[in-house]
Design an enzyme around this catalytic site. Sequence first.
Site, PDB file in Angstrom:
ATOM      1  N   GLU A  39      66.865  32.040   9.461  1.00  0.00           N
ATOM      2  CA  GLU A  39      65.697  31.478  10.138  1.00  0.00           C
ATOM      3  C   GLU A  39      64.744  30.831   9.138  1.00  0.00           C
ATOM      4  OE1 GLU A  39      63.993  34.313  12.867  1.00  0.00           O
ATOM      5  OE2 GLU A  39      65.784  34.303  14.136  1.00  0.00           O
ATOM      6  N   ASP A  64      48.112  50.720  54.863  1.00  0.00           N
ATOM      7  CA  ASP A  64      46.813  50.181  54.435  1.00  0.00           C
ATOM      8  C   ASP A  64      45.841  51.284  54.055  1.00  0.00           C
ATOM      9  OD1 ASP A  64      47.579  47.615  54.882  1.00  0.00           O
ATOM     10  OD2 ASP A  64      46.587  47.404  56.825  1.00  0.00           O
ATOM     11  N   ASN A  88      35.056  37.068  46.404  1.00  0.00           N
ATOM     12  CA  ASN A  88      35.047  35.712  46.964  1.00  0.00           C
ATOM     13  C   ASN A  88      35.520  34.698  45.912  1.00  0.00           C
ATOM     14  OD1 ASN A  88      32.913  35.238  45.212  1.00  0.00           O
ATOM     15  ND2 ASN A  88      31.345  35.366  46.804  1.00  0.00           N
ATOM     16  N   GLN A 132      28.594  36.711  37.867  1.00  0.00           N
ATOM     17  CA  GLN A 132      27.796  37.337  36.807  1.00  0.00           C
ATOM     18  C   GLN A 132      28.261  38.772  36.519  1.00  0.00           C
ATOM     19  OE1 GLN A 132      26.719  36.141  39.700  1.00  0.00           O
ATOM     20  NE2 GLN A 132      25.227  37.468  40.719  1.00  0.00           N
ATOM     21  N   GLN A 167      47.386  42.323  61.283  1.00  0.00           N
ATOM     22  CA  GLN A 167      47.367  41.449  60.123  1.00  0.00           C
ATOM     23  C   GLN A 167      46.529  40.211  60.396  1.00  0.00           C
ATOM     24  OE1 GLN A 167      48.553  42.828  57.710  1.00  0.00           O
ATOM     25  NE2 GLN A 167      48.148  41.207  56.245  1.00  0.00           N
ATOM     26  N   GLU A 221      54.231  39.840  51.783  1.00  0.00           N
ATOM     27  CA  GLU A 221      53.445  40.959  51.265  1.00  0.00           C
ATOM     28  C   GLU A 221      53.866  42.254  51.978  1.00  0.00           C
ATOM     29  OE1 GLU A 221      49.377  40.616  52.364  1.00  0.00           O
ATOM     30  OE2 GLU A 221      48.662  42.108  50.930  1.00  0.00           O
ATOM     31  N   HIS A 222      53.792  42.242  53.322  1.00  0.00           N
ATOM     32  CA  HIS A 222      54.219  43.393  54.125  1.00  0.00           C
ATOM     33  C   HIS A 222      55.450  43.012  54.942  1.00  0.00           C
ATOM     34  CE1 HIS A 222      49.738  43.618  53.851  1.00  0.00           C
ATOM     35  NE2 HIS A 222      49.987  44.879  53.547  1.00  0.00           N
ATOM     36  N   TYR A 243      35.816  45.662  40.752  1.00  0.00           N
ATOM     37  CA  TYR A 243      34.874  44.886  41.545  1.00  0.00           C
ATOM     38  C   TYR A 243      35.023  45.267  43.015  1.00  0.00           C
ATOM     39  CZ  TYR A 243      31.978  41.116  43.205  1.00  0.00           C
ATOM     40  OH  TYR A 243      30.956  40.421  43.795  1.00  0.00           O
TER      41      TYR A 243
END
Lengths: 436, 436
Positions: free
Chosen positions: B410, B356, B209, B186, B254, B322-323, B122
């Site tokens: 078992e 990045d 989003n 969708q 950042q 994260e960084h 995406y």
Amino acid sequence: MKVQSSSEFKLQREVEYGTPEQNQTVKEIVAAIKKEGDTALLRYTERFDGVTLTPDALRVTPKELEAAYSRVEESFVTAIRAAAVNIRSFHARQKRNSWMDLQPDGTILGQIIRPLKRVGVYVPGGKAAYPSSVLMNVIPAQIAGVPEIVMVTPPATGGKAGIDPYILVAAAEAGVHEIYRVGGAQAIAALAFGTESIEPVDKICGPGNIYVALAKREVYGAVDIDSIAGPSEIVVLADDSAEPGYVAADLLSQAEHDEMASAILVTPSHELAYAVAAEVERQLLELPRQSIARASVEAYGAIIIVEDIEEGISVVNRLAPEHLEIVTADPMGLLGSIENAGAIFLGPYSSEPVGDYFAGPNHIIPTNGTARFSSPVDVDDFIKKSSLIYYSKEALLRDGHSIIELARREGLEGHARAIEIRLENEGKGGDSHGEQ
Amino acid sequence: MKVQSSSEFKLQREVEYGTPEQNQTVKEIVAAIKKEGDTALLRYTERFDGVTLTPDALRVTPKELEAAYSRVEESFVTAIRAAAVNIRSFHARQKRNSWMDLQPDGTILGQIIRPLKRVGVYVPGGKAAYPSSVLMNVIPAQIAGVPEIVMVTPPATGGKAGIDPYILVAAAEAGVHEIYRVGGAQAIAALAFGTESIEPVDKICGPGNIYVALAKREVYGAVDIDSIAGPSEIVVLADDSAEPGYVAADLLSQAEHDEMASAILVTPSHELAYAVAAEVERQLLELPRQSIARASVEAYGAIIIVEDIEEGISVVNRLAPEHLEIVTADPMGLLGSIENAGAIFLGPYSSEPVGDYFAGPNHIIPTNGTARFSSPVDVDDFIKKSSLIYYSKEALLRDGHSIIELARREGLEGHARAIEIRLENEGKGGDSHGEQ
């Protein structure tokens, strides 16, 4: 067992997400543990397990672990030790090193591989208390190097007070010495958020009932979880060379797990199909768990007759089974065509229980067709990776303008300036490669 | 930026789960796509993107891909090609082989590593359309060997009709040629369940989003998804040797991402702390995205003064950023103490934008403290593993009794019998190791 063609066959798959009431109960339990810690943990243990504990009785003592050995057979200890050796040896081959790529300009790039720090293993009580699952969850974490592995299990087993001694021996053999007698959603919440008595973990794994599964979903994000297992499945792909009695026994060993388990034979041989169907009927009659196995076979079992082995392979790839047995004249010759299967058992002697208990590969395997995109539990499930970037001045001066170009195209001027300020400072005079 | 001690500092972390209305909308969209396919897909595209399409206009044509090149600067193409070379080279080192363990008795155990078959990426439209993210999602999948990689992206970008040409060029450079102009929940549903025009995939990755994030959660299980990213974070651990202007620029790179991004300096140096605070103020004034960066710095930014570097490391490990940039006199010397960080940048020239865009490691990195248990995107995210068990007759005759012992403990008699039937048949006479 119904014999049918591949076009008649339709796979039944169901996933349990719990009722709204179960979801609500779990949310309340998790919130209470998060807020009240031990107080809530002991309250739920009393309510759901009928066992009243004080905080300092939560942890299983070294004495209890020792005592468990006197309650199990010597032959069990011998067998589980042999299994542990094999499981360790297989998983040890999965361990990976951190690596570096050293570039001539002085730049170093790499990936750092580290174990998770603390892992919690849930072990169900009652009939689903499987010592083999203790090994399958704990050993990969150990091999990964996880320094703290903690186990939780309900304080009573199938109506009897106390933890199943086979579970305790399996834990001790696996090397787990931090064990708490708590179960259900409250145990999962305690592992995720910690209480006065239980330090929080980074990842929770192990099977459990619907409340345990929902609690794992609920705490995911605060900690990592393993996948939520669906009912167990086996597909046997076989030709005329297969022994019907073996195939039927292997199908039933899957079917006896639970009513929703699925056991399917795929074969181009009409003769084998009907012989296996007859063998299943015959063997079913002698099985202690006959009613479970029969329900499974009737609802989710099938014998599918295909045109040829190639069509059989395409059925297998569509099903993406948890367990696949290939019992044909040359099973290795078909291995390259199998796209989707969690664990692949080749030849007449690789009966599925060999893998469930003993051979070494993990018995926690993706179910419900998720072998299309996921994998059996292994050492990778207990590590984390960090990227390493040590850029040299030379590399930055060389590449800086490309980085600025890309940052500006994305409208991220701050990114561009972080590079630019260095080029401006270091590029003039500061550049040791500059001409004098 | 506020300077404070480590005891004063409290991390603000928020995770967005969407409103009940957003969740409801997404559920409806996913159900409609599942039921109606293209019809629903085109209807939602008209409703949400304001673009009316026919089914055969969904797919971006080779001509459009070509035309995109004439709408971008040559310097952009050069830069993104150079970045792609580095990203490919880094990820190629992660590729693993299937392996086998051949035992003297003829038993073969192993792990088969295969690529996923079809992956959907995406790519958001509008301001969040980042060409670099196309490379970071697509290249690891390619290196893994995924034969089908498909991209979806909304048919309009920030009010303008048509897909951003930089995105199309990045896709073409990465080697993606199957692109559909659909976005939102969708598009995620179409990738997961397929429509007449779009074949379903095995895994969906890429940012989006809140509707995209909720849709990914909704379809998880039918397909795999990547993790749902939280706001971006950086922690800089620095001593007196650091250049305040560089540190401030990196913090701001950042902070400009979004108002919820978090930029934190951890240092034992009072001098550096106040110098960076002043530099942040100075540089902020010149930033085009000043208002975003300022909001981020004020709400989630901090300069934390610690006793010494050791305390700094413990703050870093607690934050699990994260960084992480380590800008000290000997950064490599601290690497062994870092337990939790997604990507680690060492030394004054390893500014975060180097990673990045360009160096090679992936820029999709665990956020929100999840570096404690998860890892940057890599080739492993696009493979699946199958266990292989080829047990020999000799091994089964040797180990059968241990397997039976464990199965019976078992309560799984069917498992025991699947082994027993073979021991009974093969053990007598069939055992080549038996005495004559």
